[in-house]
Design an enzyme around this catalytic site. Structure first.
Site, PDB file in Angstrom:
ATOM      1  N   ASP A 158      -5.549   0.293  -7.925  1.00  0.00           N
ATOM      2  CA  ASP A 158      -4.232   0.062  -8.508  1.00  0.00           C
ATOM      3  C   ASP A 158      -4.379  -1.084  -9.507  1.00  0.00           C
ATOM      4  O   ASP A 158      -4.884  -2.158  -9.157  1.00  0.00           O
ATOM      5  CB  ASP A 158      -3.219  -0.325  -7.433  1.00  0.00           C
ATOM      6  CG  ASP A 158      -2.920   0.830  -6.480  1.00  0.00           C
ATOM      7  OD1 ASP A 158      -3.385   1.954  -6.735  1.00  0.00           O
ATOM      8  OD2 ASP A 158      -2.230   0.592  -5.472  1.00  0.00           O
ATOM      9  N   ASP A 181       6.292   9.768  -3.426  1.00  0.00           N
ATOM     10  CA  ASP A 181       6.186   8.557  -2.616  1.00  0.00           C
ATOM     11  C   ASP A 181       7.480   8.442  -1.829  1.00  0.00           C
ATOM     12  O   ASP A 181       8.565   8.448  -2.422  1.00  0.00           O
ATOM     13  CB  ASP A 181       5.993   7.329  -3.500  1.00  0.00           C
ATOM     14  CG  ASP A 181       4.882   7.519  -4.525  1.00  0.00           C
ATOM     15  OD1 ASP A 181       3.825   8.048  -4.139  1.00  0.00           O
ATOM     16  OD2 ASP A 181       5.083   7.169  -5.700  1.00  0.00           O
TER      17      ASP A 181
END
Length: 243
Positions: free
Chosen positions: A8, A129
């Site tokens: 990330d 998500d």
């Protein structure tokens, strides 16, 4: 099943968030490309990359770092974060990304998502998500008002054949995987899903192996960075589960 170590990118660095909280970021490497090289040396063949700045702002901000990863490694890269235009998809595909993940646009701009999958097909993945069963958007900061399983059915109808499902409450927490959650998502989607969120170690990959028919891949982040799971062990476990 295959393992996808996660990178990330926030502020140009490789980080991990806790439960998607941008204020709870741990920096693991100052150079995402160098981190990717380490994963490749350890046996990874795939990499999951998220442009966290782009996910928050709605416009990609770390494409150059993704390009450097592709220049420095032979990894197959799955990338997302702020992908909300055909031009962005084209840039990532031209750079060599193997799969581009669409997230917020699935809810905010379904017409774009439909046009994108019509043009790019298998090069795209839907990224769902969820927190408490509800799909989250805008870098996990906002609820969408849409149930995750319902959204999975919608994107399947649009033509998506890959889906990355992240359990936000478990992400970055090393609390363990809930195989049943991914089994339910795969059933709603109609295809195997890529599991993300909560991998604490080898036992979680082995647990997913028991529902291997529902699992395309497994994303691991903090567990890999902090030594609870080696990339080599994870790759091997995924291979055994698929046998």
């Amino acid at each position: 099943m295959y393992l996808l170590p996660a990178i990330d990118i926030l502020g140009g660095k490789a980080v991990r968030l806790a439960k998607g909280d941008y204020d709870c970021a741990t920096v693991y490497h100052d150079d995402p490309a160098a981190q990717a090289q380490l994963f490749e040396e350890e046996g990874a063949t795939w990499l999951h990359v998220v442009d966290l700045d782009g996910a928050r702002s709605g416009s990609p901000e770390n494409v150059r770092h993704i390009e450097r990863i592709l220049e420095k490694t032979r990894l197959r890269v799955e990338a997302g974060g702020g992908v909300r235009s055909l031009d962005t998809i084209a840039r990532l595909v031209d750079a060599g990304v193997s799969r581009v993940v669409l997230g917020t646009s699935l809810v905010a701009d379904p017409a774009f998502a439909e046009a994108a999958v019509a043009r790019y097909g298998e090069l795209l993945a839907a990224g769902i998500d969820a927190r408490g069963g509800e799909a989250a958007v805008a870098g996990w900061r906002e609820g969408s008002g849409v149930a995750a399983e319902e959204l999975a059915r919608r994107v399947a109808d649009l033509g998506f054949r890959h889906l990355v499902y992240t359990d936000i409450a478990r992400d970055g927490m090393q609390t363990g995987i809930d195989p049943a959650a991914y089994e339910r998502m795969a059933q709603a989607f109609g295809h195997p899903v890529i599991a993300s969120g909560g991998v604490a170690g080898l036992a979680d990959i082995e647990a997913l192996g028991r529902v291997a028919g529902c699992i395309e891949g497994v994303i691991a982040g903090r567990a890999v960075y902090e030594g609870a799971l080696s990339v080599a062990d994870g790759v091997r476990a995924c291979r055994i589960a698929s046998a």
